[in-house]
Enzyme design. Structure first.
Site, mmCIF file in Angstrom:
data_model
loop_
_atom_site.group_PDB
_atom_site.id
_atom_site.type_symbol
_atom_site.label_atom_id
_atom_site.label_comp_id
_atom_site.label_asym_id
_atom_site.label_seq_id
_atom_site.Cartn_x
_atom_site.Cartn_y
_atom_site.Cartn_z
ATOM 1 N N ASP A 95 -2.969 -9.683 -2.498
ATOM 2 C CA ASP A 95 -2.883 -8.319 -3.002
ATOM 3 C C ASP A 95 -1.522 -7.797 -2.542
ATOM 4 O O ASP A 95 -1.338 -7.520 -1.367
ATOM 5 C CB ASP A 95 -4.025 -7.484 -2.417
ATOM 6 C CG ASP A 95 -3.911 -6.004 -2.716
ATOM 7 O OD1 ASP A 95 -3.088 -5.624 -3.565
ATOM 8 O OD2 ASP A 95 -4.641 -5.222 -2.088
ATOM 9 N N GLU B 261 2.959 0.879 -1.279
ATOM 10 C CA GLU B 261 1.764 1.109 -2.094
ATOM 11 C C GLU B 261 0.534 1.257 -1.220
ATOM 12 O O GLU B 261 -0.351 2.063 -1.491
ATOM 13 C CB GLU B 261 1.567 -0.046 -3.086
ATOM 14 C CG GLU B 261 0.471 0.208 -4.124
ATOM 15 C CD GLU B 261 -0.936 -0.138 -3.655
ATOM 16 O OE1 GLU B 261 -1.895 0.308 -4.308
ATOM 17 O OE2 GLU B 261 -1.090 -0.838 -2.633
ATOM 18 N N GLU B 262 0.459 0.464 -0.151
ATOM 19 C CA GLU B 262 -0.725 0.475 0.705
ATOM 20 C C GLU B 262 -0.881 1.789 1.468
ATOM 21 O O GLU B 262 -1.951 2.091 1.983
ATOM 22 C CB GLU B 262 -0.690 -0.695 1.691
ATOM 23 C CG GLU B 262 -0.773 -2.067 1.040
ATOM 24 C CD GLU B 262 -2.137 -2.385 0.442
ATOM 25 O OE1 GLU B 262 -3.058 -1.544 0.521
ATOM 26 O OE2 GLU B 262 -2.291 -3.482 -0.116
ATOM 27 N N HIS C 162 3.041 -4.383 -6.448
ATOM 28 C CA HIS C 162 3.584 -3.985 -5.141
ATOM 29 C C HIS C 162 3.753 -5.201 -4.239
ATOM 30 O O HIS C 162 3.059 -6.201 -4.362
ATOM 31 C CB HIS C 162 2.757 -2.887 -4.474
ATOM 32 C CG HIS C 162 1.393 -3.293 -4.004
ATOM 33 N ND1 HIS C 162 1.165 -3.807 -2.748
ATOM 34 C CD2 HIS C 162 0.192 -3.235 -4.606
ATOM 35 C CE1 HIS C 162 -0.127 -4.042 -2.593
ATOM 36 N NE2 HIS C 162 -0.741 -3.719 -3.715
#
Length: 199
Positions: free
Chosen positions: A152, A184-185, A42
């Site tokens: 990330d 995604e988060e 992501h």
């Protein structure tokens, strides 16, 4: 999109984007009706959003994704409004707090970000709903290590690019789709949508 394409595009045969902000890179094996392999990483990152603008250019925020409030006091941020606005997360000076207060973790909604702007001016540039991110600072550490924000999941994306690049087209058993997914988060919306489109 153009920066990402410039970084990794030469490894792939095709680059697509969609309305959600997903970036899809395709390396084709050259066989007709080839199967498809999807590698998903992501590209979005955690951040915040302006919820209120107060006198003196102070801003209240809420989280977008899993923001850890412990790392925020005195942190540097960017408000991505009509133009970028730099700010710092305000923290009460230790001599103005009690010992009990010093050990308390303030919730994100109680923290203020100081921009230095006047309220009216800031409301024009960064209205409620403006995204807020962490200032991008990257450092080289000892032993060929690096530190910075939003590794990330960009570190996994880099690993995927190197892995896919290491396999010659003639050795591929399928067309390989590398997805840098959005959202995604805050859920898996981007990956679900892209996977459906690829299928």
């Amino acid at each position: 999109g153009q920066e990402l394409d410039a970084l990794v595009g030469e490894v792939f045969d095709e680059h697509r984007t969609d309305a959600l902000g997903n970036h899809l890179f395709i390396k084709r094996c050259g066989r007709p009706n080839a199967p498809k392999i999807l590698v998903d990483t992501h590209f979005d990152e955690i951040g915040m959003m302006v919820t209120a603008i107060k006198e003196g250019g102070f801003v209240s925020v809420t989280n977008i994704g899993g923001v850890d409030a412990r790392i925020l006091p005195a942190g540097e941020v960017i408000l991505y409004g009509r133009e970028p606005v730099y700010g710092v997360v305000a923290a009460k000076a230790p001599h103005l707090t009690t010992e009990i207060d010093r050990d308390k973790l303030l919730p994100l909604s109680d923290l203020l970000m100081d921009t230095g702007y006047e309220k009216e001016e800031l409301e024009e540039i960064c209205p409620i709903g403006t995204p807020v991110g962490f200032k991008p600072i990257y450092r080289e550490l000892a032993n060929e290590r690096i530190a910075g924000k939003a590794f990330d999941d960009k570190a996994c994306g880099a690993c995927a690019v190197f892995g896919i690049d290491a396999v010659a087209k003639r050795e591929l058993a399928a067309d390989v789709y590398l997805l840098f997914s959005a959202f995604e988060e805050t859920g898996l919306t981007g990956a679900r949508t892209a996977a459906f489109g690829i299928r």
